[in-house]
Design a protein around this motif. Structure first.
Motif, PDB file in Angstrom:
ATOM      1  N   UNK A  50       0.820  -1.210   0.000  1.00 12.08           N
ATOM      2  CA  UNK A  50       0.000   0.000   0.000  1.00 12.08           C
ATOM      3  C   UNK A  50       0.854   1.260   0.000  1.00 12.08           C
ATOM      4  N   UNK A  51       1.992   1.204   0.674  1.00 15.44           N
ATOM      5  CA  UNK A  51       2.878   2.353   0.670  1.00 15.44           C
ATOM      6  C   UNK A  51       3.439   2.625  -0.734  1.00 15.44           C
ATOM      7  N   UNK A  52       3.583   1.545  -1.561  1.00 11.41           N
ATOM      8  CA  UNK A  52       4.087   1.696  -2.931  1.00 11.41           C
ATOM      9  C   UNK A  52       2.958   1.911  -3.929  1.00 11.41           C
ATOM     10  N   UNK A  53       1.700   2.077  -3.427  1.00 11.66           N
ATOM     11  CA  UNK A  53       0.524   2.314  -4.283  1.00 11.66           C
ATOM     12  C   UNK A  53       0.291   1.165  -5.270  1.00 11.66           C
ATOM     13  N   UNK A  54       0.458  -0.081  -4.829  1.00  9.85           N
ATOM     14  CA  UNK A  54       0.212  -1.253  -5.654  1.00  9.85           C
ATOM     15  C   UNK A  54      -1.279  -1.564  -5.612  1.00  9.85           C
ATOM     16  N   UNK A  55      -1.901  -1.720  -6.769  1.00  4.77           N
ATOM     17  CA  UNK A  55      -3.323  -2.058  -6.842  1.00  4.77           C
ATOM     18  C   UNK A  55      -3.557  -3.461  -7.399  1.00  4.77           C
ATOM     19  N   UNK A  56      -2.665  -3.943  -8.253  1.00  6.04           N
ATOM     20  CA  UNK A  56      -2.798  -5.258  -8.878  1.00  6.04           C
ATOM     21  C   UNK A  56      -1.394  -5.800  -9.144  1.00  6.04           C
ATOM     22  N   UNK A  57      -1.207  -7.091  -8.918  1.00  2.00           N
ATOM     23  CA  UNK A  57       0.115  -7.679  -9.142  1.00  2.00           C
ATOM     24  C   UNK A  57      -0.035  -9.164  -9.442  1.00  2.00           C
ATOM     25  N   UNK A  58       1.070  -9.726  -9.985  1.00  2.00           N
ATOM     26  CA  UNK A  58       1.183 -11.170 -10.245  1.00  2.00           C
ATOM     27  C   UNK A  58       2.408 -11.673  -9.509  1.00  2.00           C
ATOM     28  N   UNK A  59       2.331 -12.916  -9.023  1.00  3.63           N
ATOM     29  CA  UNK A  59       3.437 -13.533  -8.287  1.00  3.63           C
ATOM     30  C   UNK A  59       3.569 -14.978  -8.719  1.00  3.63           C
ATOM     31  N   UNK A  60       4.824 -15.415  -8.941  1.00  2.32           N
ATOM     32  CA  UNK A  60       5.082 -16.788  -9.374  1.00  2.32           C
ATOM     33  C   UNK A  60       6.184 -17.376  -8.497  1.00  2.32           C
ATOM     34  N   UNK A  61       6.073 -18.667  -8.135  1.00  2.00           N
ATOM     35  CA  UNK A  61       7.134 -19.293  -7.327  1.00  2.00           C
ATOM     36  C   UNK A  61       8.373 -19.575  -8.164  1.00  2.00           C
ATOM     37  N   UNK A  62       9.516 -19.551  -7.507  1.00  2.00           N
ATOM     38  CA  UNK A  62      10.799 -19.883  -8.126  1.00  2.00           C
ATOM     39  C   UNK A  62      11.166 -21.294  -7.668  1.00  2.00           C
ATOM     40  N   UNK A  63      10.961 -22.268  -8.556  1.00  2.00           N
ATOM     41  CA  UNK A  63      11.124 -23.673  -8.203  1.00  2.00           C
ATOM     42  C   UNK A  63      12.232 -24.284  -9.028  1.00  2.00           C
ATOM     43  N   UNK A  64      13.169 -24.983  -8.328  1.00  2.00           N
ATOM     44  CA  UNK A  64      14.288 -25.643  -8.991  1.00  2.00           C
ATOM     45  C   UNK A  64      14.512 -26.993  -8.314  1.00  2.00           C
ATOM     46  N   UNK A  65      14.504 -28.068  -9.150  1.00  2.00           N
ATOM     47  CA  UNK A  65      14.700 -29.423  -8.635  1.00  2.00           C
ATOM     48  C   UNK A  65      13.695 -29.763  -7.547  1.00  2.00           C
ATOM     49  N   UNK A  66      12.405 -29.457  -7.805  1.00  2.00           N
ATOM     50  CA  UNK A  66      11.295 -29.764  -6.895  1.00  2.00           C
ATOM     51  C   UNK A  66      11.449 -29.077  -5.545  1.00  2.00           C
ATOM     52  N   UNK A  67      12.164 -27.968  -5.534  1.00  2.00           N
ATOM     53  CA  UNK A  67      12.353 -27.208  -4.298  1.00  2.00           C
ATOM     54  C   UNK A  67      12.084 -25.742  -4.583  1.00  2.00           C
TER      55      UNK A  67
END
Length: 780
Positions: free
Chosen positions: A447-464
């Motif tokens: 909220x301090x950065x005025x974010x209204x919408x975003x996307x997030x993806x996990x960083x997965x390597x070797x099932x971890x």
């Protein structure tokens, strides 16, 4: 998105009408015209040729009929030719020359003299009967002379041609089939026939006066069989004129047929090519991107069906063109995204420093994918918590607040659990709607950065799961494409982070290993020095001990030999037995000490070869003769087999002699009484001499053969009293190897043993470095 749109290549210019070499109509008409011309020309030529042959045959037939009728005429035969009546001959010649096809007439008598002649080819008196007139434009006399020599009963037709002397001579190789190709030139044919004498019963004689008949019968017996020769020159000038008229008519008819055929082909091709031109014009408009009007079919045949199908294809292409243009922007946008992914993937593999890597990744994603701000959080190794590893696109206050941000990772219906535990991507369209599932500190930072919408993806390597990546577009809302493209690149980013961490761990481990290796190297160097010192001491001890043992052994051997010789007085049988055993064990101990000394020198690498040319036959003979006394005592026969032309070898005299001593001595030692030892030397392949020492002794078990050449091999022997320190074969193999030879063994228990070794042959003129003066070698 800031990726540049790819520039389309300029369209390839279409070939215009000028670029065409020839149209379909022209090609069809040329092809059809050629076929028609060739066909009509062939038929015309065949007709003209047939007509020409027919005219020529008619001319020959006419000449033969004229000549036969004259020759068979009794009045001509007897009233003119035999009686040489010039008036009658002139009458016959004028009647023949009056014919259009006759060019000349020549009548000869029995003696070959010309009795009458006339010619249309030259101006002369038609009644001239002079025999000395000029022979120009008349046939060569050789034609008539041939008939005198070889008379025939049918006319002989000879094509003639005017020579340079104006004489008609036979034309060589004249063919009637070639006459059709020269219809404008007249040809001459000489038709000649001899007048043969007839018997008295010939009916033609009845028309003559009796007195003339009697005179002929009385004098004809003296004459030759040929009474004269008549020659008629037949010209085909009239036939040529008829042939020219025929050719003219045939050419006119052929031209008419060709013209009508070409006109018909032209009309037929117009019916086909006109619709095709219309179709080509429509196709050109389609290629240029225009939408042409539908064509109206002019016929109901295949061309009309093609026009209908082309109209259907035009409509289909128009519909597809609309669909292509509709999806073109989407495809270009996706291509731009893939290009950005490729550039980002190439950039993140260029460094292994983790901090530099994370900064490069965020900057490239913001630049190529159009994100305004990005956040990357990683899992701590020591506890279940996520921390901010890198942030980009925000002010300094937010950067300072993000440094202390740490979010615990726990099970539950939270934003962090979805990303870090379940490895599920997240698409937040409204920050306020997703607030209950977000950590308070993370929500305050957004909220301090005025974010209204975003996307997030996990960083997965070797099932971890290593962490997650978040991005937003500031005031613009994020879309599903942003989530898809970020998910595509997340695996590359995770692999790069994993590699950077592994590289950092490897660097730290490498530094530790280098320290350990240095310490272990120092320890090994010290241990190696101690081992070398111990080895030197051991070799020195063996050498000193062996030398020191020789002195008392020599004294013991001397006293034993003196006592056995009776110097100390007579001996009992038991004393002699004991002293014999002492001598036998002294010999055994001497062999062991000598082997230990040789082994010590080899171990210290003190052996140096003094190479020279050697004759193996002489050395083998010397060793065999030296051991023959020992062999005779055991009733063993020694057989040496070596050819006289055995080439010399390159070796050290003493070392090669020691090799032979060891192998032949072992064979004698381990062979029982009544046995045989065979020494064979022969030339082998590849410039080697091969020596084989074979015995009929106890043999060696197969399981002991692999270690028979090892030092102190501990191979059991069937003759324990003859066994020594088991260094002889080891020393022998070392000496053979020093000479660049090879040694191997084959043995059968109870049947005997064969030992082979090879030595290199010396080449002619080879320089031997460090060699002593040459000893006598093999004889040349």
């Amino acid at each position: 998105m800031t990726a540049e749109r790819p520039t389309a290549a300029p369209p390839t210019p279409l070939p215009g009408p000028v670029a065409r070499f020839a149209g379909l109509r022209t090609k069809f008409m040329v092809f059809f015209g050629l076929i028609l011309v060739l066909t009509c020309s062939t038929l015309t030529w065949y007709f003209v040729e047939s007509r020409s042959v027919l005219l020529t045959e008619n001319l020959h037939r006419l000449g033969a009929i004229l000549l036969t009728s004259v020759v068979n005429n009794g009045q001509f035969r007897y009233g003119a030719l035999i009686a040489e009546d010039r008036a009658t001959l002139l009458h016959f010649t004028e009647s023949l020359i009056a014919l259009d096809d006759v060019a000349y007439v020549v009548i000869r008598g029995a003696d070959g003299m010309i009795l009458a002649q006339q010619n249309k080819l030259v101006r002369e008196s038609s009644g001239s009967l002079t025999f000395t007139q000029e022979r120009r434009y008349y046939p060569d006399e050789a034609i008539a002379q041939a008939l005198y020599r070889d008379p025939v009963v049918t006319p002989r037709i000879t094509p003639v041609v005017l020579s340079a002397d104006k004489i008609l001579i036979p034309q060589a190789g004249m063919s009637n089939r070639l006459s059709a190709f020269s219809p404008f030139a007249a040809h001459l044919y000489d038709v000649a026939m001899p007048v043969l004498r007839r018997p008295a019963a010939d009916p033609s004689l009845s028309a003559l006066p009796p007195e003339l008949t009697e005179g002929l019968q009385s004098g004809g017996a003296e004459r030759a069989g040929v009474q004269g020769v008549v020659q008629i020159g037949m010209s085909d000038a009239r036939a040529r004129r008829e042939l020219l008229s025929t050719i003219r008519d045939a050419l006119l008819l052929t031209g008419l047929i060709i013209g009508v055929g070409i006109l018909g082909a032209h009309l037929l091709t117009l019916r086909v090519t006109t619709p095709l031109r219309s179709l080509a014009a429509v196709a050109r408009q389609l290629a240029e991107g225009d939408i042409p009007a539908p064509l109206a079919p002019t016929t109901r045949d295949e061309v009309g069906q093609l026009t209908l199908l082309f109209n259907m294809m035009t409509r289909s292409l128009h519909e597809r063109n609309v669909a292509i243009h509709t999806n073109l922007n989407v495809i270009q946008r996706q291509i731009g995204q893939l290009s950005a992914v490729h550039q980002t993937s190439a950039a993140i593999t260029s460094t292994l420093d983790l901090h530099e890597l994370l900064d490069t990744v965020l900057q490239l994603l913001m630049k190529n994918l159009g994100f305004a701000r990005m956040l990357l959080m990683l899992r701590r190794d020591d506890r279940d918590a996520a921390y901010v590893a890198q942030i980009a696109g925000v002010g300094p206050e937010i950067v300072a607040a993000a440094r202390d941000l740490e979010i615990p990772i726990r099970e539950g219906d939270t934003f962090i659990a979805d990303l870090m535990i379940d490895a599920k991507p997240a698409f937040v369209r409204d920050l306020d709607a997703a607030a209950p599932r977000m950590h308070p500190r993370m929500l305050d930072l957004a909220r301090h950065a005025n974010v209204t919408s975003f996307v997030a993806v996990p960083l997965q390597s070797h099932s971890r799961v290593l962490g997650f990546l978040v991005g937003d577009r500031a005031a613009a809302p994020c879309t599903g494409e942003d989530l898809s493209i970020l998910s595509t690149i997340a695996s590359h980013v995770a692999s790069a982070i994993d590699n950077a961490r592994a590289y950092a761990d490897l660097t730290e481990l490498t530094q530790t290993l280098e320290q350990r290796i240095e310490e272990r190297t120092r320890e090994l160097s010290a241990a190696n020095e101690r081992l070398q010192d111990h080895d030197r001491r051991r070799s020195m001890f063996i050498s000193v001990a062996s030398h020191e043992l020789r002195t008392p052994m020599t004294a013991i051997r001397s006293f034993t030999d003196n006592m056995l010789d009776g110097v100390a007085g007579s001996l009992t049988d038991r004393q002699r037995t004991y002293l014999t055993r002492i001598g036998h064990n002294l010999n055994r101990l001497t062999r062991i000490i000598n082997q230990l000394l040789d082994w010590s020198r080899l171990d210290l690498h003190q052996e140096v070869l003094r190479l020279e040319p050697l004759c193996l036959k002489q050395l083998s003979t010397l060793v065999v003769d030296s051991l023959r006394t020992v062999a005779d005592e055991k009733r063993i026969s020694i057989d040496l087999r070596a050819p006289d032309d055995l080439p010399p070898v390159r070796g050290d005299h003493d070392k090669v002699e020691q090799i032979l001593w060891n192998l032949i001595g072992n064979a004698v030692k381990f062979t029982p009484a009544q046995g045989t030892v065979t020494v064979t030397a022969e030339r082998a392949h590849d410039g080697l001499v091969q020596v084989c020492v074979a015995d009929t002794g106890c043999g060696i078990a197969p399981e002991h053969l692999p270690r028979i050449f090892n030092e102190f091999s501990k191979v059991p022997s069937a003759m324990a009293t003859a066994q020594g320190a088991q260094l002889g074969l080891y020393i022998t193999k070392s000496l053979v190897t020093m000479h660049r030879g090879r040694i191997w063994i084959d043995s059968t228990p109870g049947a005997g043993t064969q030992v082979w070794f090879t030595l290199p042959i010396i080449t002619d003129g080879e320089a031997l470095r460090g060699a002593e003066p040459e000893r006598p070698g093999c004889p040349a």
